[in-house]
Write an enzyme that holds these catalytic residues in place. Sequence first.
Site, PDB file in Angstrom:
ATOM      1  N   LYS A  53       0.841  -1.207   0.000  1.00 45.78           N
ATOM      2  CA  LYS A  53       0.000   0.000   0.000  1.00 45.78           C
ATOM      3  C   LYS A  53       0.873   1.254   0.000  1.00 45.78           C
ATOM      4  O   LYS A  53       0.596   2.211  -0.727  1.00 45.78           O
ATOM      5  CB  LYS A  53      -0.942  -0.006   1.222  1.00 45.78           C
ATOM      6  CG  LYS A  53      -2.038  -1.042   1.091  1.00 45.78           C
ATOM      7  CD  LYS A  53      -2.816  -1.254   2.393  1.00 45.78           C
ATOM      8  CE  LYS A  53      -3.787  -2.421   2.222  1.00 45.78           C
ATOM      9  NZ  LYS A  53      -4.457  -2.814   3.466  1.00 45.78           N
ATOM     10  N   GLN A  97      -4.594  -1.621   9.567  1.00 51.29           N
ATOM     11  CA  GLN A  97      -4.395  -2.915   8.903  1.00 51.29           C
ATOM     12  C   GLN A  97      -5.001  -4.029   9.767  1.00 51.29           C
ATOM     13  O   GLN A  97      -4.703  -4.132  10.955  1.00 51.29           O
ATOM     14  CB  GLN A  97      -2.893  -3.156   8.670  1.00 51.29           C
ATOM     15  CG  GLN A  97      -2.590  -4.414   7.908  1.00 51.29           C
ATOM     16  CD  GLN A  97      -3.157  -4.404   6.477  1.00 51.29           C
ATOM     17  OE1 GLN A  97      -3.101  -3.402   5.782  1.00 51.29           O
ATOM     18  NE2 GLN A  97      -3.728  -5.523   6.064  1.00 51.29           N
ATOM     19  N   ASP A 120     -10.965   3.085   4.110  1.00 50.73           N
ATOM     20  CA  ASP A 120     -11.266   1.656   3.932  1.00 50.73           C
ATOM     21  C   ASP A 120     -12.781   1.416   3.899  1.00 50.73           C
ATOM     22  O   ASP A 120     -13.236   0.365   3.482  1.00 50.73           O
ATOM     23  CB  ASP A 120     -10.669   0.839   5.095  1.00 50.73           C
ATOM     24  CG  ASP A 120      -9.480  -0.009   4.650  1.00 50.73           C
ATOM     25  OD1 ASP A 120      -9.284  -0.157   3.435  1.00 50.73           O
ATOM     26  OD2 ASP A 120      -8.765  -0.527   5.534  1.00 50.73           O
TER      27      ASP A 120
END
Length: 284
Positions: A53, A97, A120
């Site tokens: 990422k 994460q 997200d």
Amino acid sequence: MVAQIIDGKAVARGLRAQYCERSERLARRGVTPGLAVIIVGANPASRIYVQNKLRACAEVGIASFKIELAETASSDEVIAAILELNSRPDVHGILVQLPLPAHIPIGPVLRSISVDKDVDGFHLYNVGGLVVGDTVFPPCTPFGVVKLLEHEGISVEGKNVVVVGASNIVGKPMALMLTQRDATVCICHAKTRDLAQFTILADILVVAAGKPNLIVPQMVKTGAVVIDVGINRLPSGKLVGDVDFDGVRQKASYITPVPGGVGPMTVTMLLNNALLSAERNTTS
Ligand code: NAP
């Protein structure tokens, strides 16, 4: 019939070229888009995902900030790190994460991310927004699938869609996003009895179960579009999806490979959301 392969890598590459232009436009207005990634503990797979990422951010001109917390960090410490990032004007997107270490409840952590920076799309507000078709940020993996279908000119309106997998981050949001686009959607999961009786009806079959070879040709309607979200590492080290690719390819009209299908789109949609956040926060 031999299915056309949907090349997610190529689609992602094209989109990322456009994203470079978006970040250049922001730069001309004095803004560097910024994404913060919080990683808790030393899960090796998570470390690789985070590295990917951050590299993708650099490719399109997004500044990235990695916040590493120890495996033993408390829920309060994770939330404190998020609250600090919420208040930073140079951070437009925040992601935590997953998975988190087992002692940290996930709900309060995700809910502490500012909705305006929840790139997200996992905050409860964003999840609720999926129901009414009004998210601040669409969740990256299902959004990536929608973009792939759009890119191939595959309409979902009125189609029978079967989603195999009902997780909060892939299956359920996928089903909601396609329902919003006027598909007739069925969600299957591990307790579904006789999976094949559902999958065989699908004009579009999206599989996100994490089970190699779950979908074999006799479960697929001739001419179906098959989207394989699964990522499984076999004991041999080979990476495969949830679909018997070689077999199902002989029956489907379109199919995504693993790797190189949905995977590259997930990170690409994250970049999109981070840019979107910076654009929204930039007055002309
Ligand atoms: P997850 O949280 O483990 O959820 C798996 C879902 O599949 C659950 O709903 C489970 O049902 C269902 N399932 C499991 N076995 C099944 C079976 N035999 N028949 C029907 N349904 C079954 O996984 P996830 O996070 O959604 O991820 C799913 C897969 O996608 C994994 O392989 C993951 O690595 C991959 N993934 C890929 C990307 C990408 O970018 N390509 C992104 C995210 C995830 P229950 O709810 O009944 O347990």
